[in-house]
Design a protein around this motif. Structure first.
Motif, PDB file in Angstrom:
ATOM      1  N   MET A  79       5.244  16.841 -32.226  1.00 45.73           N
ATOM      2  CA  MET A  79       4.967  17.213 -30.834  1.00 45.73           C
ATOM      3  C   MET A  79       6.258  17.446 -30.055  1.00 45.73           C
ATOM      4  N   VAL A  80       7.263  16.600 -30.305  1.00 48.63           N
ATOM      5  CA  VAL A  80       8.550  16.774 -29.616  1.00 48.63           C
ATOM      6  C   VAL A  80       9.190  18.104 -30.026  1.00 48.63           C
ATOM      7  N   VAL A  81       9.151  18.402 -31.333  1.00 51.04           N
ATOM      8  CA  VAL A  81       9.710  19.672 -31.807  1.00 51.04           C
ATOM      9  C   VAL A  81       8.963  20.847 -31.193  1.00 51.04           C
ATOM     10  N   PHE A  82       7.630  20.774 -31.178  1.00 51.83           N
ATOM     11  CA  PHE A  82       6.830  21.854 -30.616  1.00 51.83           C
ATOM     12  C   PHE A  82       7.097  22.026 -29.121  1.00 51.83           C
ATOM     13  N   GLY A  83       7.153  20.913 -28.385  1.00 53.41           N
ATOM     14  CA  GLY A  83       7.393  20.996 -26.953  1.00 53.41           C
ATOM     15  C   GLY A  83       8.770  21.520 -26.618  1.00 53.41           C
ATOM     16  N   ALA A  84       9.800  21.018 -27.326  1.00 52.79           N
ATOM     17  CA  ALA A  84      11.164  21.498 -27.083  1.00 52.79           C
ATOM     18  C   ALA A  84      11.287  22.972 -27.424  1.00 52.79           C
ATOM     19  N   ALA A  85      10.653  23.395 -28.526  1.00 52.16           N
ATOM     20  CA  ALA A  85      10.692  24.803 -28.904  1.00 52.16           C
ATOM     21  C   ALA A  85       9.963  25.673 -27.887  1.00 52.16           C
ATOM     22  N   SER A  86       8.903  25.160 -27.281  1.00 48.52           N
ATOM     23  CA  SER A  86       8.183  25.914 -26.247  1.00 48.52           C
ATOM     24  C   SER A  86       9.076  26.174 -25.044  1.00 48.52           C
ATOM     25  N   VAL A  87       9.835  25.163 -24.637  1.00 52.40           N
ATOM     26  CA  VAL A  87      10.780  25.353 -23.532  1.00 52.40           C
ATOM     27  C   VAL A  87      11.848  26.367 -23.923  1.00 52.40           C
ATOM     28  N   ALA A 109       4.231  22.403 -35.269  1.00 57.44           N
ATOM     29  CA  ALA A 109       2.777  22.423 -35.437  1.00 57.44           C
ATOM     30  C   ALA A 109       2.379  21.993 -36.843  1.00 57.44           C
ATOM     31  N   ALA A 110       3.160  22.413 -37.851  1.00 63.55           N
ATOM     32  CA  ALA A 110       2.859  22.058 -39.234  1.00 63.55           C
ATOM     33  C   ALA A 110       3.022  20.562 -39.486  1.00 63.55           C
ATOM     34  N   MET A 111       3.810  19.886 -38.668  1.00 64.61           N
ATOM     35  CA  MET A 111       3.935  18.438 -38.770  1.00 64.61           C
ATOM     36  C   MET A 111       2.839  17.735 -37.981  1.00 64.61           C
ATOM     37  N   ALA A 112       2.584  18.214 -36.767  1.00 69.29           N
ATOM     38  CA  ALA A 112       1.670  17.508 -35.871  1.00 69.29           C
ATOM     39  C   ALA A 112       0.210  17.618 -36.304  1.00 69.29           C
ATOM     40  N   SER A 113      -0.199  18.793 -36.800  1.00 68.18           N
ATOM     41  CA  SER A 113      -1.612  18.998 -37.091  1.00 68.18           C
ATOM     42  C   SER A 113      -2.130  18.128 -38.235  1.00 68.18           C
ATOM     43  N   PRO A 114      -1.491  18.105 -39.421  1.00 70.56           N
ATOM     44  CA  PRO A 114      -1.994  17.210 -40.468  1.00 70.56           C
ATOM     45  C   PRO A 114      -1.841  15.738 -40.116  1.00 70.56           C
ATOM     46  N   ALA A 115      -0.814  15.413 -39.311  1.00 70.47           N
ATOM     47  CA  ALA A 115      -0.662  14.023 -38.881  1.00 70.47           C
ATOM     48  C   ALA A 115      -1.827  13.611 -37.995  1.00 70.47           C
ATOM     49  N   ALA A 116      -2.226  14.489 -37.065  1.00 69.59           N
ATOM     50  CA  ALA A 116      -3.353  14.189 -36.185  1.00 69.59           C
ATOM     51  C   ALA A 116      -4.641  14.026 -36.987  1.00 69.59           C
ATOM     52  N   ALA A 171       1.497  19.669 -20.978  1.00 69.74           N
ATOM     53  CA  ALA A 171       0.421  19.135 -21.815  1.00 69.74           C
ATOM     54  C   ALA A 171       0.995  18.271 -22.930  1.00 69.74           C
ATOM     55  N   ILE A 172       2.103  18.699 -23.526  1.00 68.80           N
ATOM     56  CA  ILE A 172       2.732  17.923 -24.590  1.00 68.80           C
ATOM     57  C   ILE A 172       3.230  16.580 -24.057  1.00 68.80           C
ATOM     58  N   VAL A 173       3.813  16.587 -22.853  1.00 63.85           N
ATOM     59  CA  VAL A 173       4.307  15.330 -22.266  1.00 63.85           C
ATOM     60  C   VAL A 173       3.161  14.347 -22.070  1.00 63.85           C
ATOM     61  N   LEU A 174       2.046  14.823 -21.516  1.00 64.09           N
ATOM     62  CA  LEU A 174       0.882  13.949 -21.309  1.00 64.09           C
ATOM     63  C   LEU A 174       0.330  13.439 -22.634  1.00 64.09           C
ATOM     64  N   LEU A 175       0.278  14.318 -23.633  1.00 66.63           N
ATOM     65  CA  LEU A 175      -0.239  13.912 -24.937  1.00 66.63           C
ATOM     66  C   LEU A 175       0.688  12.919 -25.626  1.00 66.63           C
ATOM     67  N   LEU A 176       1.999  13.085 -25.444  1.00 65.99           N
ATOM     68  CA  LEU A 176       2.941  12.115 -26.001  1.00 65.99           C
ATOM     69  C   LEU A 176       2.698  10.726 -25.422  1.00 65.99           C
ATOM     70  N   VAL A 177       2.472  10.658 -24.113  1.00 68.91           N
ATOM     71  CA  VAL A 177       2.161   9.369 -23.478  1.00 68.91           C
ATOM     72  C   VAL A 177       0.870   8.803 -24.062  1.00 68.91           C
ATOM     73  N   GLY A 178      -0.129   9.669 -24.244  1.00 71.82           N
ATOM     74  CA  GLY A 178      -1.393   9.231 -24.820  1.00 71.82           C
ATOM     75  C   GLY A 178      -1.228   8.704 -26.234  1.00 71.82           C
ATOM     76  N   VAL A 179      -0.429   9.390 -27.053  1.00 70.40           N
ATOM     77  CA  VAL A 179      -0.210   8.941 -28.429  1.00 70.40           C
ATOM     78  C   VAL A 179       0.471   7.581 -28.445  1.00 70.40           C
ATOM     79  N   LEU A 180       1.508   7.411 -27.632  1.00 74.73           N
ATOM     80  CA  LEU A 180       2.210   6.129 -27.584  1.00 74.73           C
ATOM     81  C   LEU A 180       1.307   5.010 -27.102  1.00 74.73           C
ATOM     82  N   TRP A 181       0.326   5.339 -26.288  1.00 74.04           N
ATOM     83  CA  TRP A 181      -0.545   4.325 -25.692  1.00 74.04           C
ATOM     84  C   TRP A 181      -1.698   3.925 -26.622  1.00 74.04           C
TER      85      TRP A 181
END
Length: 486
Positions: A79-87, A109-116, A171-181
């Motif tokens: 998610m961090v890679v995807f979000g940073a790349a989006s910026v 995305a290839a890391m985040a999707s199978p992990a999810a 959206a990535i920032v909010l989801l990162l908080v959700g994942v950590l929580w």
């Protein structure tokens, strides 16, 4: 389902929604990107191709890395890679920089999707809650594929193309908080051979091949150094991939397991269903360059297509309950072929908005049906221990097939349009000739698919796929893409 499970399901489904939006949100913004960054037609197609290529090429390796590091860790990194790349995409001031960051988006995305998906399966162990959770997760991807065009068109029309990439950042920032929580730490598996080297080799080979393919029409009648280097490099990297796989105790693609029965034909038809990605790309350019539609109008016109893909994905399994496999697959191919033929025939500089509806409905129904039926065929020959691997290859085939057909469609369009200009055809008429030639090529590919379905399935295609393995009523768990999108 407990409140914490509902929240976890919402977070993981949100991740999948954002990742799939990333593949479609850019489509209707391509003409503005080309004009703003001064990109060539061959370079422009890489804005789409490089994302689906790296997404699909690293999906299998992403699943292996999940075993090494744990699902939660890999999800956060992806998610961090995807979000940073989006910026980075939003700030890109040149086509080369944009393509680089789009590639990084695909890796994330290839890391985040199978992990999810791994985390989802681990948190929902009972069969009924797991089926419900997987359905919601896959549905989030389907909605992302459908709404990506509209969101991209709206943002591009109101602001500009830079903002379509910033859409995912908050959206990535909010989801990162959700994942950590809410997402618990997951155990690691003691597996040394991650398959990352194999994934790098095969993805590089495909990338070099598609690069050479996209550059070839621009240098004709001569063959450029880039084209020659690309094809030679692709062969060398393919050799590296085969060598690594042969020597690895845990190969990324164990062909003896994947190619049991008629599974290979199933994977072939999954790739054929990806012709839709090439047609989608062509229509987006045609609507705005030739018909002068706005990005928002183009995005809205794609809704019948994306909606009927979902309908076709539901219709396919129902038909399999009543008809043998082969005629059901032939019906899907006929629908897709009719849609392509009608679209090629209707494409003129005076084409109305209503003229897109019937072809898009036929293409969507055929594509949705064929995706699910081909998946059923690919999985029906695998044993219970190979379903996860087969599902991974199914979704890799979707992504890589999409990248291939975008490149082929773009190359044919450039070649035919340049030939038309040399013969005296000017303006949008030359581009229209190129687009129609690409559509005809896709139609020929589907016609060849009809022959393969008729002669290749043999006796296996005359019965329902009940004996060799399970006949899924719905698409299998998605490892990164979804069958419910172009």
């Amino acid at each position: 389902m407990t409140p914490r499970q509902r929240l976890l399901l919402g977070v993981l489904s949100g991740v999948q929604f954002v990742l799939i939006v990333g593949s479609t949100i850019v489509m209707v913004s391509l003409p503005q990107i080309r004009e703003d960054l001064g990109m060539t037609p061959a370079g422009l197609q890489w804005v789409v191709t490089v994302y689906v290529l790296t997404f699909g090429g690293f999906l299998l390796a992403g699943g292996r890395v999940v075993d090494l590091l744990g699902g939660r860790t890999v999800l956060l990194i992806g998610m961090v890679v995807f979000g940073a790349a989006s910026v980075g995409c939003a700030a890109a001031a040149s086509g080369e920089v944009l393509i680089l960051f789009r590639a990084l988006q695909g890796v994330g995305a290839a890391m985040a999707s199978p992990a999810a998906l791994s985390l989802l399966a681990g948190q929902f162990s009972e069969p009924r809650p797991r089926r419900m959770a997987l359905g919601i997760w896959a549905g989030a991807g389907a909605i992302g594929g459908t709404l990506g065009n509209v969101i991209g068109g709206l943002i591009t029309t109101v602001f500009n193309w830079h903002w379509i990439f910033l859409f995912s950042a908050p959206a990535i920032v909010l989801l990162l908080v959700g994942v950590l929580w809410v997402v618990p730490r997951s155990p690691r598996t003691a597996r040394v051979h991650s398959g990352v080297l194999s994934a790098v080799a095969v993805t590089t080979a495909m990338g070099l091949f598609l690069l050479a393919l996209s550059q070839a029409p621009q240098s004709l009648p001569r063959i450029s150094v880039v084209t020659i280097t690309g094809f030679v490099g692709a062969l060398l990297m393919a050799g590296v991939f085969l060598l690594v796989e042969r020597r690895s105790p845990a190969p990324l693609l164990p062909w003896s397991t994947l190619m049991q029965g008629h599974a290979g034909i199933g994977y072939l038809f999954i790739v054929l269903a990806s012709t839709g990605m090439g047609v989608y790309y062509l229509c987006s350019i045609f609507m705005q360059d030739v018909l002068s539609y706005s990005a928002l109008t183009a995005g809205l016109l794609f809704l019948p297509w994306t909606a009927t893909i979902a309908l076709g994905a539901q219709l396919g399994p129902r038909l399999l309950d009543r008809l043998p496999l082969r005629p059901t697959l032939l019906l899907a191919l006929v629908g897709l072929s009719l849609g392509l033929g009608l679209l090629a025939w209707a494409m003129t500089p005076e084409m109305t908005k209503a003229s897109f509806v019937a072809p898009f409905v036929l293409i969507g129904l055929g594509q949705g049906m064929m995706g699910v039926i081909a998946t059923s065929l690919a999985l029906s020959s695998s044993n219970s221990g190979g379903h996860g691997l087969a599902a991974s290859v199914v979704n890799t085939s979707q992504q890589v097939g999409g990248a291939f057909f975008i490149s082929v469609s773009g190359a044919v369009t450039i070649l035919v349009a340049s030939m038309a200009r040399r013969s005296g055809t000017l303006g949008g008429a030359a581009e229209l000739a190129g687009v129609r030639a690409s559509l005809v090529l896709c139609l020929v590919v589907c016609a060849l698919g009809l022959l393969v379905a008729w002669f290749g399935l043999g006796g296996h295609g005359l019965t329902r796929p009940a004996g060799g393995g399970p006949r899924p009523a719905t698409p299998p768990p998605d490892m990164g893409g979804t069958t419910l999108r172009p």
